[in-house]
Design an enzyme around this catalytic site. Structure first.
Site, PDB file in Angstrom:
ATOM      1  N   ASP A  81       0.817  -1.207   0.000  1.00 53.79           N
ATOM      2  CA  ASP A  81       0.000   0.000   0.000  1.00 53.79           C
ATOM      3  C   ASP A  81       0.850   1.255   0.000  1.00 53.79           C
ATOM      4  O   ASP A  81       0.543   2.234  -0.695  1.00 53.79           O
ATOM      5  CB  ASP A  81      -0.917   0.003   1.227  1.00 53.79           C
ATOM      6  CG  ASP A  81      -2.189  -0.785   0.998  1.00 53.79           C
ATOM      7  OD1 ASP A  81      -3.132  -0.207   0.446  1.00 53.79           O
ATOM      8  OD2 ASP A  81      -2.242  -1.964   1.367  1.00 53.79           O
ATOM      9  N   SER A  82       1.912   1.258   0.789  1.00 53.77           N
ATOM     10  CA  SER A  82       2.747   2.449   0.889  1.00 53.77           C
ATOM     11  C   SER A  82       3.477   2.731  -0.418  1.00 53.77           C
ATOM     12  O   SER A  82       3.548   3.882  -0.869  1.00 53.77           O
ATOM     13  CB  SER A  82       3.747   2.288   2.037  1.00 53.77           C
ATOM     14  OG  SER A  82       3.071   2.173   3.276  1.00 53.77           O
TER      15      SER A  82
END
Length: 392
Positions: A164-165
């Protein structure tokens, strides 16, 4: 990004992080959450007296609005708001915005210059498009888990939102590219970004290697197939350090430092890949030298020798590190609930437009009346919509 308006209708991590970055560099970010079902990020991670700490960072520099996009009245307000925006970031499953009547066609009808970023697990098309998508699945399918862990152990997932990051950071770059393209022709566009592609790129050229050679990578623990010595090593005082010898001169300095200059003259030592074939021997030489010394002694000796080393830090040690403090990689900001609050600073330092944290993450629906009021919605209309849970 000053002067740009971004609407964040995404949840959990990738989209909110992208919008956090845009807000850090001056964009006006309006965070939209369902009136009764707030973004799940509010429940992620530790809290202090009910105040979620991760939310305070991921939603900093964002106004918060409670608005139901699935209600026709809420959808109409969303289109009205999108007409004033430059960017919309969403991460619903493909077809969700279309089902609510606020898909790309409707959005570009009211705002042809809008950049719409659509973040999903697997993209807007393809056999997996309708599947639920989460970072864990991307970390699994990207090759990351397959290559991570000890050689005789199971595949290993990260203990944090890695996919996600990476995707969130990639999304902020995509927004910048789309806005630059808009400067040339005045038109917005749709950015189709999946969680899988960015982390698959970060894992490296495994698919290319397989296509060309038929070789599939395997787990090697903390070692590398590209160079050695490269590992984590325990010090005499119970700490751990990591070293890298990606550059040949660094590898030579390490072996001189630990008292084994003789290996430098070995033919296999001349390249990282062949050094990796002798990782057992090199790890024994380096590891035994490090184990006889404290972390401070090891780091000082490596630094003086011009060799690459880093202590393995916990969060406590990150906070206490002199370099991190002096360069303000972490910074304290005032928070209305918690007072001085330590957060990660903006991701990069720009000499002319440095960005900054104007305020921390706000409560659910804190700015609904202000944002919608600027669209001309009356107090009476706001009260009626709130009664029906269309807004918060």
């Amino acid at each position: 990004m000053s002067g740009l308006r971004v609407i964040d209708v995404s949840t959990i991590l990738a989209g909110p992080l992208a919008c956090q970055i845009l807000g850090d560099f001056g964009a006006e970010v309006i965070k939209i959450e369902h009136p009764t079902k707030a973004d799940g990020m509010r429940g992620h991670g530790p809290a202090v007296e009910g105040v979620p700490l991760w939310w305070k960072e991921i939603s900093r520099n964002k106004q918060t609005v409670g608005l139901s996009l699935s209600d026709p009245d809420g959808a109409a307000l969303f289109l009205q708001l999108a007409a004033t925006a430059d960017v919309v970031v969403e991460n619903f499953r493909p077809g969700t915005l279309e089902r609510w009547g606020v898909g790309p066609e409707e959005l570009h009808a009211v705002n042809p210059s809008l950049v719409l970023v659509r973040i999903t697990g697997f993209g807007q098309t393809g056999p997996y498009a309708s599947r639920a998508g989460f970072g864990t699945l991307a970390e699994s399918m990207s090759g990351f888990a397959h290559l991570t862990g000890q050689a005789d152990g199971p595949p290993t997932l990260p203990a944090f939102g890695l996919a996600d990051s990476i995707c969130g950071i990639a999304a902020s770059s995509a927004v910048a590219m789309a806005l630059l393209a808009r400067e040339k022709d005045g038109r917005g566009q749709v950015v189709d970004l999946d969680l899988l592609s960015p982390i698959m790129t970060a894992v490296g050229p495994g698919p290319t290697v397989y296509q060309q050679t038929g070789v599939v990578g395997t787990r090697h623990g903390n070692r590398s197939t590209n160079n050695a010595p490269r590992n984590t090593y325990r010090t005499s005082d119970g700490h751990w350090v990591a070293i890298s010898t990606s550059a040949q001169p660094i590898a030579e300095r390490v072996m001189r430092l630990v008292g084994h200059p003789e290996v430098i003259d070995e033919r296999w030592f001349a390249a990282g890949s062949t050094r990796a074939e002798h990782a057992d021997d090199l790890d024994e030489m380096v590891g035994s030298w490090i184990l006889a010394r404290t972390r401070e002694e090891v780091v000082d000796a490596f630094t003086e020798a011009g060799a690459a080393i880093a202590p393995i830090y916990s969060a406590k040690e990150i906070v206490e590190d002199a370099h991190i403090r002096e360069t303000r990689m972490l910074t304290e900001v005032d928070d209305e609930d918690l007072g001085p609050l330590l957060q990660h600073n903006v991701l990069w330092r720009m000499s002319g437009t440095p960005g900054g944290i104007r305020f921390t993450g706000r409560s659910h629906g804190a700015d609904t009346d202000d944002v919608l009021g600027r669209l001309g919605v009356t107090h009476e209309r706001l009260a009626e919509l709130r009664e029906r849970s269309v807004i918060r």
